[in-house]
Design a protein around this motif. Structure first.
Motif, PDB file in Angstrom:
ATOM      1  N   ARG A   9      30.600 -24.399 -20.862  1.00 52.90           N
ATOM      2  CA  ARG A   9      29.478 -24.962 -20.404  1.00 52.90           C
ATOM      3  C   ARG A   9      28.678 -24.456 -21.595  1.00 52.90           C
ATOM      4  O   ARG A   9      27.766 -26.105 -22.332  1.00 52.90           O
ATOM      5  CB  ARG A   9      28.715 -24.456 -19.014  1.00 52.90           C
ATOM      6  N   LEU A  10      28.515 -23.663 -21.877  1.00 41.35           N
ATOM      7  CA  LEU A  10      26.939 -23.675 -23.487  1.00 41.35           C
ATOM      8  C   LEU A  10      27.714 -23.792 -24.520  1.00 41.35           C
ATOM      9  O   LEU A  10      26.914 -24.532 -25.445  1.00 41.35           O
ATOM     10  CB  LEU A  10      27.174 -22.001 -24.055  1.00 41.35           C
ATOM     11  N   SER A  11      28.499 -24.167 -24.889  1.00 41.70           N
ATOM     12  CA  SER A  11      29.520 -24.715 -26.259  1.00 41.70           C
ATOM     13  C   SER A  11      29.353 -25.876 -25.809  1.00 41.70           C
ATOM     14  O   SER A  11      29.200 -27.028 -26.224  1.00 41.70           O
ATOM     15  CB  SER A  11      31.050 -24.584 -26.144  1.00 41.70           C
ATOM     16  N   ALA A  16      26.332 -22.331 -29.583  1.00 44.48           N
ATOM     17  CA  ALA A  16      27.319 -20.797 -30.482  1.00 44.48           C
ATOM     18  C   ALA A  16      28.044 -20.444 -29.051  1.00 44.48           C
ATOM     19  O   ALA A  16      27.106 -19.332 -28.516  1.00 44.48           O
ATOM     20  CB  ALA A  16      27.061 -19.824 -31.218  1.00 44.48           C
ATOM     21  N   VAL A  17      29.454 -20.244 -29.063  1.00 46.59           N
ATOM     22  CA  VAL A  17      29.325 -18.734 -28.632  1.00 46.59           C
ATOM     23  C   VAL A  17      30.650 -17.922 -29.078  1.00 46.59           C
ATOM     24  O   VAL A  17      31.589 -18.396 -29.397  1.00 46.59           O
ATOM     25  CB  VAL A  17      30.646 -19.536 -27.036  1.00 46.59           C
ATOM     26  N   ARG A 112      36.534 -26.874 -28.271  1.00 44.53           N
ATOM     27  CA  ARG A 112      36.329 -25.882 -29.072  1.00 44.53           C
ATOM     28  C   ARG A 112      36.284 -24.698 -29.153  1.00 44.53           C
ATOM     29  O   ARG A 112      35.428 -23.761 -29.536  1.00 44.53           O
ATOM     30  CB  ARG A 112      35.268 -26.378 -29.698  1.00 44.53           C
ATOM     31  N   GLY A 113      37.007 -23.670 -26.991  1.00 43.46           N
ATOM     32  CA  GLY A 113      36.246 -22.483 -27.272  1.00 43.46           C
ATOM     33  C   GLY A 113      37.522 -21.752 -27.602  1.00 43.46           C
ATOM     34  O   GLY A 113      38.723 -22.273 -29.014  1.00 43.46           O
ATOM     35  N   ALA A 114      37.240 -20.091 -28.344  1.00 46.41           N
ATOM     36  CA  ALA A 114      38.304 -19.539 -28.409  1.00 46.41           C
ATOM     37  C   ALA A 114      38.236 -18.145 -27.558  1.00 46.41           C
ATOM     38  O   ALA A 114      37.062 -18.230 -26.786  1.00 46.41           O
ATOM     39  CB  ALA A 114      37.657 -18.910 -29.396  1.00 46.41           C
TER      40      ALA A 114
END
Length: 177
Positions: A9-11, A16-17, A112-114
């Motif tokens: 959700r933040l992304s 930035a996460v 766009r997660g990691a």
């Protein structure tokens, strides 16, 4: 799962996460089936502290079950996650809601997660192997590190120091990037 959803959700909101770390977290499709009743849930939850089978708890009032957990923990010389029956009731209600929410969560794709996934080296009975498989394909990057201990003991001495050092290294890597 909460860390994953918060990061996603933040992304999505443009934040930035730099690190999303999952600590031996089963994902959708790899969760153990829900316990058959509260006695089975409590027995499973307390298995790292005491050995009380669900059959010994079944049919008893919750307060009696929790007192049995406290008595067995005292007999074994271990400290359970709650100090008295009243707090045990709250702890158990929160855990029960937690388990129900885990079973409902679908973990949508994080474009766009990691993820940094820390898998326990020792498998507890009844837990599926390679829990990180549930997270593969949900985001572009999933890094897996195997850490000493089982699902519970990896977060307690003597293993927690090694886990903390690895998380610190991930934070430093994220900060440098």
């Amino acid at each position: 799962m909460l860390a994953y959803e918060m990061g996603r959700r933040l992304s999505a909101e443009g934040h930035a996460v730099p690190l999303c770390a999952l600590l031996d977290s089963p994902g959708p499709g790899l969760l153990s089936p829900p316990p058959e009743d509260d006695a089975a849930l409590l027995a499973g939850l307390m298995a790292s502290w005491v050995d009380l089978p669900a059959a010994a708890l079944r049919g008893l009032p919750a307060e009696v079950q929790l007192q049995m957990v406290l008595d067995e923990a005292a007999r074994r010389g271990v400290e359970p996650p709650f100090p008295d029956v009243e707090r045990g009731l709250r702890f158990f209600r929160v855990w029960k809601n937690h388990v129900e929410a885990l079973h409902r969560y679908t973990a949508p794709r994080w474009e766009r997660g990691a993820l940094d996934f820390f898998r326990a080296a020792e498998l507890q009975p009844g837990r599926p192997e390679q829990l990180e498989r549930a997270w593969m394909g949900r985001c572009p990057v999933v890094r897996v590190e195997v850490v000493p201990g089982d699902h519970d003991s990896m977060m307690r001495p003597p293993h927690v120091d090694g886990l903390a050092a690895r998380i610190r290294a991930c934070l430093e890597r994220a900060h440098a990037a």
